[in-house]
Motif scaffolding. Structure first.
Motif, mmCIF file in Angstrom:
data_model
loop_
_atom_site.group_PDB
_atom_site.id
_atom_site.type_symbol
_atom_site.label_atom_id
_atom_site.label_comp_id
_atom_site.label_asym_id
_atom_site.label_seq_id
_atom_site.Cartn_x
_atom_site.Cartn_y
_atom_site.Cartn_z
ATOM 1 N N LEU A 93 -11.891 18.445 -30.043
ATOM 2 C CA LEU A 93 -10.760 17.581 -30.380
ATOM 3 C C LEU A 93 -11.111 16.803 -31.640
ATOM 4 N N PHE A 94 -10.173 16.773 -32.586
ATOM 5 C CA PHE A 94 -10.470 16.182 -33.890
ATOM 6 C C PHE A 94 -9.329 15.284 -34.351
ATOM 7 N N ALA A 95 -9.697 14.251 -35.096
ATOM 8 C CA ALA A 95 -8.721 13.322 -35.667
ATOM 9 C C ALA A 95 -9.208 12.891 -37.045
ATOM 10 N N SER A 96 -8.312 12.307 -37.805
ATOM 11 C CA SER A 96 -8.679 11.826 -39.140
ATOM 12 C C SER A 96 -9.226 10.402 -39.058
ATOM 13 N N GLN A 97 -9.931 9.996 -40.112
ATOM 14 C CA GLN A 97 -10.403 8.616 -40.200
ATOM 15 C C GLN A 97 -9.230 7.649 -40.206
ATOM 16 N N SER A 98 -8.116 8.051 -40.835
ATOM 17 C CA SER A 98 -6.954 7.156 -40.882
ATOM 18 C C SER A 98 -6.363 6.950 -39.497
ATOM 19 N N TYR A 99 -6.346 8.007 -38.675
ATOM 20 C CA TYR A 99 -5.830 7.849 -37.304
ATOM 21 C C TYR A 99 -6.760 6.964 -36.485
ATOM 22 N N LEU A 100 -8.056 7.163 -36.627
ATOM 23 C CA LEU A 100 -9.006 6.362 -35.846
ATOM 24 C C LEU A 100 -9.010 4.893 -36.278
ATOM 25 N N ALA A 101 -8.685 4.649 -37.537
ATOM 26 C CA ALA A 101 -8.570 3.272 -38.048
ATOM 27 C C ALA A 101 -9.805 2.435 -37.703
ATOM 28 N N GLY A 102 -10.979 2.987 -37.929
ATOM 29 C CA GLY A 102 -12.214 2.254 -37.722
ATOM 30 C C GLY A 102 -12.743 2.277 -36.304
ATOM 31 N N ARG A 103 -12.017 2.874 -35.357
ATOM 32 C CA ARG A 103 -12.483 2.907 -33.966
ATOM 33 C C ARG A 103 -13.631 3.900 -33.810
ATOM 34 N N ASN A 104 -14.535 3.592 -32.891
ATOM 35 C CA ASN A 104 -15.635 4.496 -32.579
ATOM 36 C C ASN A 104 -15.096 5.703 -31.817
ATOM 37 N N PRO A 105 -15.322 6.941 -32.305
ATOM 38 C CA PRO A 105 -14.807 8.118 -31.583
ATOM 39 C C PRO A 105 -15.277 8.186 -30.132
ATOM 40 N N HIS A 106 -16.474 7.644 -29.850
ATOM 41 C CA HIS A 106 -17.003 7.675 -28.482
ATOM 42 C C HIS A 106 -16.206 6.763 -27.545
ATOM 43 N N SER A 107 -15.463 5.829 -28.089
ATOM 44 C CA SER A 107 -14.720 4.886 -27.241
ATOM 45 C C SER A 107 -13.281 5.327 -26.986
ATOM 46 N N ILE A 108 -12.896 6.467 -27.531
ATOM 47 C CA ILE A 108 -11.507 6.927 -27.407
ATOM 48 C C ILE A 108 -11.211 7.358 -25.974
ATOM 49 N N THR A 109 -10.093 6.864 -25.449
ATOM 50 C CA THR A 109 -9.581 7.301 -24.145
ATOM 51 C C THR A 109 -8.327 8.129 -24.395
ATOM 52 N N LEU A 110 -8.387 9.414 -24.103
ATOM 53 C CA LEU A 110 -7.297 10.326 -24.465
ATOM 54 C C LEU A 110 -5.979 9.969 -23.785
ATOM 55 N N ALA A 111 -6.044 9.354 -22.622
ATOM 56 C CA ALA A 111 -4.813 9.021 -21.889
ATOM 57 C C ALA A 111 -3.969 7.985 -22.615
ATOM 58 N N SER A 112 -4.533 7.358 -23.638
ATOM 59 C CA SER A 112 -3.753 6.376 -24.386
ATOM 60 C C SER A 112 -3.621 6.757 -25.859
ATOM 61 N N GLU A 113 -3.856 8.041 -26.174
ATOM 62 C CA GLU A 113 -3.793 8.510 -27.554
ATOM 63 C C GLU A 113 -2.634 9.491 -27.759
ATOM 64 N N ASP A 114 -2.275 9.694 -29.024
ATOM 65 C CA ASP A 114 -1.282 10.708 -29.383
ATOM 66 C C ASP A 114 -1.996 12.045 -29.580
ATOM 67 N N LEU A 115 -1.540 13.045 -28.847
ATOM 68 C CA LEU A 115 -2.123 14.380 -28.966
ATOM 69 C C LEU A 115 -1.145 15.315 -29.670
ATOM 70 N N ILE A 116 -1.677 16.193 -30.495
ATOM 71 C CA ILE A 116 -0.869 17.241 -31.118
ATOM 72 C C ILE A 116 -1.450 18.568 -30.647
ATOM 73 N N TRP A 117 -0.567 19.474 -30.174
ATOM 74 C CA TRP A 117 -1.078 20.576 -29.347
ATOM 75 C C TRP A 117 -0.388 21.894 -29.663
#
Length: 299
Positions: free
Chosen positions: A171-195
């Motif tokens: 699973l991959f995202a851009s730096q702009s989408y992460l907006a400085g967040r640590n990728p390890h702290s991402i919870t997918l249930a609260s993110e936008d997914l493109i599939w």
């Protein structure tokens, strides 16, 4: 009385493909002709034979009892016609050799093969290549495709399937989408997914999405992996992508996704396994995969 010499062989071939597909439109797509042409061929064949071969309706074309009986005889003949086409391509020689047609997914063509065509041309400047985006094995059997790369191993006795390097998915995202967040702290249930489009059916990525209960998080779908990658680069959301392509595009991996790996297969017909020109192309495909998908290729 049926005139054996008047039997339309194109009609028989169309009959066999429609019987396999259960649909005139899908058969027309495989044979690269219009639905009207398929329908006209079937009408002509039924008239020649004096039999109704299909019950045609809005849901497709179903074989009649007579059609099933005719199919048992016609199908081996259609395979032999395909063999003639394959052998003819393999035996052709001289300055006007036909292009070698390679069928693969969009991502493989765009990110693995196309960037390395110069290497093949340097080895053999006379060779011509047609890259076809397709997931269908039928064109290989029909003799219109010389080599196919598939994500599922085919088991037809007439085909040879050789395993290529495993494609790691993530699973991959851009730096702009992460907006400085640590990728390890991402919870997918609260993110936008493109599939990937659900029309692909029960492919590994879609089964994983269902198993995780994340279908409600999908905000954009596409049948194009390249579209998903471009959307991820634009900051739309998190996408399932081949690691080698996503990293080359500058995307950041969301760790511990658990997406299953994909195993690609190099598929070709047994009739062409000793043709030098096709052997050269197959060796180039294997080398291209090793270059693209090796750990070095994921940097």
């Amino acid at each position: 009385m049926i005139d054996e010499q008047a039997i339309d062989w194109e009609g028989l071939r169309s009959f066999v493909v429609v019987a396999r597909c259960g649909s005139l439109s899908e058969a027309a797509n495989q044979l690269a002709v219009s639905v009207a042409t398929i329908s006209r061929r079937l009408d002509s064949l039924e008239e020649q034979l004096g039999l109704r071969l299909f019950q045609r309706g809005p849901r497709g074309a179903a074989l009649t009892g007579a059609g099933q009986t005719i199919l048992a005889v016609a199908e081996p003949g259609a395979r032999h016609l395909g063999q003639i086409a394959r052998l003819a391509r393999a035996l052709q020689d001289g300055p006007n050799l036909p292009s070698v047609r390679i069928s693969a997914t969009e991502a493989v063509i765009a990110d693995v093969l196309a960037p390395r065509l110069a290497q093949l041309r340097a080895d053999d400047p006379a060779i011509r290549i047609d890259l076809e985006v397709s997931n269908d094995i039928a064109n290989l059997n029909a003799g219109r495709t010389d080599v196919a790369i598939r994500m599922v191993q085919p088991h037809e006795e007439s085909l040879v399937a050789r395993r290529l390097p495993v494609i790691r998915m993530g699973l991959f995202a851009s730096q702009s989408y992460l907006a400085g967040r640590n990728p390890h702290s991402i919870t997918l249930a609260s993110e936008d997914l493109i599939w990937l489009d659900p029309a692909y059916g029960d492919i590994a990525e879609n089964l994983w999405l269902k198993a995780q209960g994340l279908e409600g998080q999908v905000c954009f779908t596409s049948s194009s992996v390249r579209s998903l990658q471009n959307a991820a680069v634009a900051g739309v959301g998190i996408a399932p992508l081949p690691a080698y392509a996503a990293k080359a595009a500058g995307l950041v991996e969301i760790p511990q996704s658990g997406l299953p790996e994909r195993i690609p297969w190099l598929v070709f017909h047994r009739d062409t396994r000793t043709t030098p020109r096709l052997q050269r192309v197959r060796h180039w495909i294997v080398a291209s995969f090793k270059q693209a998908i090796s750990p070095a290729g994921e940097r």
